[in-house]
Enzyme design. Sequence first.
Site, PDB file in Angstrom:
ATOM      1  N   HIS A 121       0.855  -1.181   0.000  1.00  0.00           N
ATOM      2  CA  HIS A 121       0.000   0.000   0.000  1.00  0.00           C
ATOM      3  C   HIS A 121       0.894   1.235   0.000  1.00  0.00           C
ATOM      4  O   HIS A 121       1.941   1.265   0.650  1.00  0.00           O
ATOM      5  CB  HIS A 121      -0.922   0.009   1.211  1.00  0.00           C
ATOM      6  CG  HIS A 121      -2.103  -0.900   1.051  1.00  0.00           C
ATOM      7  ND1 HIS A 121      -3.350  -0.589   1.554  1.00  0.00           N
ATOM      8  CD2 HIS A 121      -2.231  -2.091   0.436  1.00  0.00           C
ATOM      9  CE1 HIS A 121      -4.193  -1.573   1.254  1.00  0.00           C
ATOM     10  NE2 HIS A 121      -3.536  -2.486   0.582  1.00  0.00           N
ATOM     11  N   LYS A 159      -1.567   0.602  11.251  1.00  0.00           N
ATOM     12  CA  LYS A 159      -0.120   0.844  11.192  1.00  0.00           C
ATOM     13  C   LYS A 159       0.216   2.307  11.439  1.00  0.00           C
ATOM     14  O   LYS A 159       1.219   2.618  12.098  1.00  0.00           O
ATOM     15  CB  LYS A 159       0.431   0.375   9.843  1.00  0.00           C
ATOM     16  CG  LYS A 159       0.412  -1.143   9.697  1.00  0.00           C
ATOM     17  CD  LYS A 159       0.984  -1.599   8.367  1.00  0.00           C
ATOM     18  CE  LYS A 159       0.998  -3.124   8.286  1.00  0.00           C
ATOM     19  NZ  LYS A 159       1.547  -3.626   7.014  1.00  0.00           N
ATOM     20  N   ARG A 203      11.435  -0.150  22.431  1.00  0.00           N
ATOM     21  CA  ARG A 203      10.513  -0.118  21.296  1.00  0.00           C
ATOM     22  C   ARG A 203       9.542  -1.293  21.359  1.00  0.00           C
ATOM     23  O   ARG A 203       8.344  -1.132  21.111  1.00  0.00           O
ATOM     24  CB  ARG A 203      11.306  -0.149  19.994  1.00  0.00           C
ATOM     25  CG  ARG A 203      10.484  -0.003  18.721  1.00  0.00           C
ATOM     26  CD  ARG A 203      11.408   0.104  17.518  1.00  0.00           C
ATOM     27  NE  ARG A 203      10.690   0.379  16.278  1.00  0.00           N
ATOM     28  CZ  ARG A 203      10.227  -0.557  15.451  1.00  0.00           C
ATOM     29  NH1 ARG A 203      10.414  -1.844  15.735  1.00  0.00           N
ATOM     30  NH2 ARG A 203       9.590  -0.225  14.348  1.00  0.00           N
ATOM     31  N   ARG A 260       8.387   3.288   4.421  1.00  0.00           N
ATOM     32  CA  ARG A 260       9.579   2.452   4.243  1.00  0.00           C
ATOM     33  C   ARG A 260      10.641   3.219   3.449  1.00  0.00           C
ATOM     34  O   ARG A 260      11.845   3.125   3.742  1.00  0.00           O
ATOM     35  CB  ARG A 260       9.218   1.159   3.522  1.00  0.00           C
ATOM     36  CG  ARG A 260       8.347   0.195   4.312  1.00  0.00           C
ATOM     37  CD  ARG A 260       8.116  -1.092   3.541  1.00  0.00           C
ATOM     38  NE  ARG A 260       9.297  -1.927   3.560  1.00  0.00           N
ATOM     39  CZ  ARG A 260       9.443  -3.029   4.303  1.00  0.00           C
ATOM     40  NH1 ARG A 260       8.460  -3.427   5.086  1.00  0.00           N
ATOM     41  NH2 ARG A 260      10.560  -3.728   4.261  1.00  0.00           N
ATOM     42  N   GLU A 320       1.056   4.285   1.264  1.00  0.00           N
ATOM     43  CA  GLU A 320       1.534   4.993   2.451  1.00  0.00           C
ATOM     44  C   GLU A 320       2.569   4.190   3.227  1.00  0.00           C
ATOM     45  O   GLU A 320       3.494   4.747   3.815  1.00  0.00           O
ATOM     46  CB  GLU A 320       0.371   5.408   3.359  1.00  0.00           C
ATOM     47  CG  GLU A 320      -0.584   4.305   3.752  1.00  0.00           C
ATOM     48  CD  GLU A 320      -1.793   4.213   2.844  1.00  0.00           C
ATOM     49  OE1 GLU A 320      -2.919   4.348   3.348  1.00  0.00           O
ATOM     50  OE2 GLU A 320      -1.614   4.010   1.632  1.00  0.00           O
TER      51      GLU A 320
END
Length: 391
Positions: free
Chosen positions: A82, A214, A362, A89, A84
Amino acid sequence: MLVMNANDIAELVYKEYAKSFKPICKPVVKSNGIKEWTVLAAVVGYDTVAKAFQVVSMATGVKVTPDTHLSRSMGKILHDCHAEILAIRGFNAVLHDQLRRYNSIKDKTELYLIEKSASTNSFRVGEKWAFYLYISEIPCGDSSMNEAIESRDRGENDKQQELIFHDSDLIQYVDPKVRTVLRGRFNYSKKGFVRTKPGRADSNMSLSKSCSDKLCMKQVTSLNNAITYFLLDSPVYLSGLVIPNLNRSKMEALVKSFQRPGKLIAHPVEFLTTDLPFQDQKLQEEQTPSSMSGILLFLQKNKTPKQEAILNGIKNGYFVKGNKPLRKNCESLLSRYHQWSIFEQSNYFHSYLSFKKSLHKRNDLVRKLRDQLSSEGWIHTCSDDCHAQKV
């Protein structure tokens, strides 16, 4: 928070799309005379000192790789194409490239995003930068459920997705034991849920989470992937989201969806809309989505961006059907394999997955956020490690 003119961002993105993307990365007119459509996304930096914009990365794409195709990946196949997600990335690929080349390049201004601290000798993204994500369509998943309802009212929806669902109807769930994760656009009257890609009911199964989910995560964990999170002194957050033609209903759905992380949100996102439409958006129900994705990486200031066409999650022209081994050099610049092969030259970890496990702070944020978004558990994609060769 810095308030930007969304039209300025959209105009810049459209200009670069028209100027830089080769025709292979754009929708084509098919033999029946109907034009394909795609989604466009870009990460745009705003230099608060120079008062100027800079496109960092740009991508097109609407596809996702089915889980059954990932057994031979070893980090080479892009799971989620996708636009976005590819743009984000790409943003990380630009950061990684500038970090890698910083000590070897004389003119540091060409590496426009990265600074080095004289006192700590560590790297960071310049504090003058604010980052905006342009997307030509509202993100798939929870944010787009009001749009699905509007499409139903116009008579445009997939008949299978118009079914009346009850909580006991198991077809809507990826896993009946985890009823806080829904498949695609099934039961789109339900709001506030994690959803998987793809949205179409007749598509092969993927466990990749929706763009809404996401992007929610990026408010908590930052725009950085594991590698740039590790390499930079501090993480970078998205300041705003620019989407064309958001009416009141769509804006309300978008805002509410992005509020799902609650107190975990480290950096709230500003929502902006523009009345400038994307030239290759979907305009008619008869149009089909383009199978091709494309990326542009603006690695250096005032230089021609690096470009790549992607099909079936790998570089165009490299796909091999079935379960045969992937062809050599098939991996995209954005692939886990390619990025890891660069990173591991100067860092010492057994594998990509073991490296990710070492990022305890994280990982703790990710666990808390997953619990917040899906109280009944998280459904993981298949493990896709990579043991890259040196490049």
